[in-house]
Scaffold this active site. Structure first.
Site: not given
Length: 738
Positions: A101, A34
């Protein structure tokens, strides 16, 4: 949280000792997929990110792009802040950023989506910009699944609640349903901000001795390990077991932070800034100083906290929302604290910028002492095997045209998204000239007398069928959306979503969407100035389709644009033209990736795309024609094919009497989804033909009527319906969820 063995060995070699628990956790998060882009960074050099308009490209919290200068450029008072955003004649800049998200929105759809909005807005603030527009692109499992509808409703509610509360209009976006998102939805949110060259702030620490000041909400235990959580496949029990990794948003605090940030920038009190997102304070502060080639000394107990007995690791890695880390000259610290207090925000002087290592102490004990650059850039890149995706077979259904019309027009993918965007306040800020529901939104940037067109989305059916060509098509379709409003593409940001990259077929598809998006954006002279990568979107249900969300902006003089719906005219006074349809020239229709095949379980090759020269010329010509006073309406043709575009142009005031040229493949002519096409209503058809001469084919389809009826003749068949029936067909989502 645990550091992988191979990474642990590298850390020990660099430090010359075992890492402390806080250091190990910090490395585990900042070296995650990430944060470190370990599997994707080797591919991202394919993107062209430079151009005369690019002020700051990839690598900062958001990109910064200069708007074209206008002879009529003036000043404007921002409606929300009463701040003159261009009163010093500085060149006007916009910022662009996009965030995913995805995992949090599966676990907790409301808070997961809401905090995605909050994070991308704070990325905008950290560049010294004021947020002026949001665009969301959402992807869910099949609409008829109850779990998909639960996630869909929660995500839309989270986005609308947060965006409406902070007063930033959501003006564009997309919604797609596909069975392969069932176990892992995607929530991609883009934000556009406004600043100028005098107000610009970056995330690069400037000078040793400056103070590091934390402003915003108090730190709690929410969001611990969020970066690590986002870098692994979703487990079957993720909705319960991973809930502590999901942040909890407070939009009212974010609104206060927006206004406080504006005041801090106005008074020139900020040397550099970084919002607290992935990996919390540890991520933001270490990245800030590493980018400036410096270090930091932080005292963790100084951080204002909302929960008792927090440990050093919790303070360092919690992803509590609505927080900013500022570099401040010591002389300005008291004034920063005064402004924070005025807006009822917490404020802590947590340390200072140093010349060397990144160190953190807690109650007198050193818990972190590492080189900031190694922490941020030391993660090794992955060299992963890749497999080329197989080409689809050709298996075409034999569907009744009338039934196919109803099925495609009423599909949740092509149906009206009014249920979504009516929940968003898309007019707050009094800048929205064209709102959601059109090909592209237009925001009035009065400071530069410029209309800013915004289009955002992807097409999972396309990239499932052909990752490379599907991604090229997505870039062309977004550019066509912008051109249909009379604007010329300026820049783009992307959110590259994929499954588990350790699977060769998944990584092959991901490689394809990167290269396809990069190639078409370069063809269109549209630099990709920033973005986000989200991998490991994989679950027990399998990997998601490779999904390259593109958020593109374009510019035009002024803020007016031709409407999407056809306009009523006297009989014979206007004509409806179809431009850019390559298949009609050759009578070779490929239906791969179309909603028609999705509805009837067929498969086919992806349609041919315009050549590079054709694509660039088509977009530029369409923008010019759309801006001409003889053009009455323009609508791009893509998802759902020609039938959906025609249905969307009909209103109660004006209908269409159209006839598709005689072709051997009636379904192909109506339902193929080659992008780069547009329908143009004009009272000067010869001028349009002249404009597109040697650029793209132009076909006359018919004319408008005054009874709100769509009469569509193809071959020996005629489909007749009216605006009311079309509205009923397109109300699939609203009927189900209202």
């Amino acid at each position: 949280m645990s550091l992988a063995d191979s990474d642990h060995e590298l850390v020990v070699e660099e430090l010359g000792r075992e890492p402390t628990p806080a250091e190990a956790a910090l490395f585990e998060n900042l070296w995650s997929e990430h944060c470190a882009y370990r599997s994707s960074r080797p591919l991202l050099s394919a993107f062209e990110s430079e151009g005369e308009q690019v002020v700051i490209g990839p690598g900062d919290d958001a990109a910064v792009v200069a708007l074209p200068e206008s002879e009529d450029e003036g000043t404007d008072v921002d409606a929300d802040t009463n701040a003159d955003t261009n009163g010093d004649d500085s060149q006007t800049y916009i910022t662009m950023g996009i965030e995913s998200h995805n995992h949090p929105s599966y676990v907790d759809p409301f808070d997961g989506a809401a905090t995605g909005v909050g994070g991308i807005v704070r990325d905008t603030l950290s560049m010294g910009a004021y947020p002026i527009a949001l665009a969301d692109s959402l992807y869910f499992g099949e609409f008829d699944r109850e779990h998909s509808k639960y996630l869909f409703e929660g995500v839309v509610e989270g986005i609308s609640h947060y965006g409406n509360c902070i007063g930033v209009p959501t003006v564009a976006g997309s919604v797609d349903f596909h069975p392969d998102y069932e176990g892992n939805p995607l929530v991609n949110v883009a934000c556009v901000g406004l600043t100028n060259e005098e107000r610009l702030v970056t995330a690069e620490a400037q000078e040793p001795g400056n103070k590091l000041v934390l402003v915003g909400n108090a730190t709690g235990r929410d969001g611990l390990g969020g970066a690590s959580f986002a870098s692994e496949d979703l487990a079957e029990d993720a909705e319960t077991e991973d809930r502590p990794a999901v942040q909890v948003g407070d939009p009212y605090a974010e609104k206060l932070l927006i206004e406080a940030n504006e005041q801090l920038v106005d008074e020139g009190l900020i040397e550099s800034a970084r919002d607290l997102g992935a990996a919390g304070l540890g991520g933001a502060s270490s990245e800030l100083v590493a980018k400036g080639g410096l270090g930091a000394a932080i005292e963790l107990e100084r951080v204002h906290q909302r929960e008792p007995n927090m440990s050093a690791l919790e303070i360092l890695l919690a992803e509590s929302q609505e927080r900013m880390c500022y570099e401040v000259d010591p002389e300005n610290v008291d004034r920063v604290a005064e402004i924070a207090a005025r807006f009822d925000l917490g404020c802590s002087v947590i340390g200072e910028v140093t010349e060397e290592n990144y160190t953190c102490t807690f109650e007198g004990e050193t818990v972190v002492d590492v080189d900031a650059y190694f922490l941020g850039e030391g993660a090794p890149m992955n060299d992963l095997p890749s497999e080329e995706p197989a080409e689809p077979d050709t298996d075409l259904p034999d569907a009744d045209l009338s039934a196919a019309f109803d099925a495609v027009v009423s599909s949740p993918n092509t149906a009206s998204k009014r249920w979504v965007y009516r929940q968003y306040d898309h007019e707050v800020g009094v800048r929205t000239s064209v709102g959601p529901g059109d090909d592209a939104a237009i925001i009035a940037v009065r400071e530069a007398n410029t209309g800013l067109a915004i289009s955002s989305g992807a097409a999972p059916n396309w990239t499932t069928t052909a990752p490379y060509d599907g991604a090229r098509a997505i870039a062309l379709e977004n550019a066509t959306n912008i051109a249909a409003k009379g604007a010329t593409p300026l820049a783009a940001v992307d959110c590259l979503n994929g499954g588990n990259p350790e699977k060769p077929d998944v990584y092959g598809g991901f490689t394809g969407i990167v290269d396809g998006l990069a190639d078409m954006c370069e063809t269109l002279s549209t630099p990709v100035v920033g973005g986000n990568v989200s991998l490991y979107n994989d679950s027990v249900a399998g990997p998601i389709p490779p999904t390259p969300t593109l958020a593109m902006v374009g510019t035009k003089t002024g803020y007016e644009a031709p409407p999407l719906e056809v306009q009523p005219t006297a009989e014979g006074d206007s004509e409806l033209l179809l431009v850019g349809d390559l298949a009609l020239e050759s009578d070779e229709f490929a239906l791969g990736g179309s909603e028609y095949l999705a509805q009837f379980d067929g498969s086919d090759q992806f349609p041919a795309l315009p050549s590079d020269e054709q694509a660039a010329d088509l977009v530029g010509t369409l923008a010019s024609v759309a801006d001409d006073e003889t053009t009455l309406a323009v609508h791009d043709v893509s998802h759902g094919g020609l039938v959906v575009a025609l249905a969307e142009m009909v209103s109660d005031d004006a209908g269409l009497d159209v006839s598709v040229p005689d072709v051997s493949d009636l379904a192909g002519a109506l339902f193929h989804e080659q992008p780069g096409r547009a329908l143009i209503q004009t009272d000067s058809p010869e001028a349009v033909r002249d404009a597109f001469d040697d650029v793209a084919p132009v076909v006359s389809l018919g004319s408008t009527t005054d009874d709100g009826t769509l009469s569509l003749t193809v071959g020996d068949e005629t489909i007749t319906t009216d605006a009311t029936e079309i509205r009923d067909l397109r109300a699939t989502i609203e009927d189900e969820l209202a």
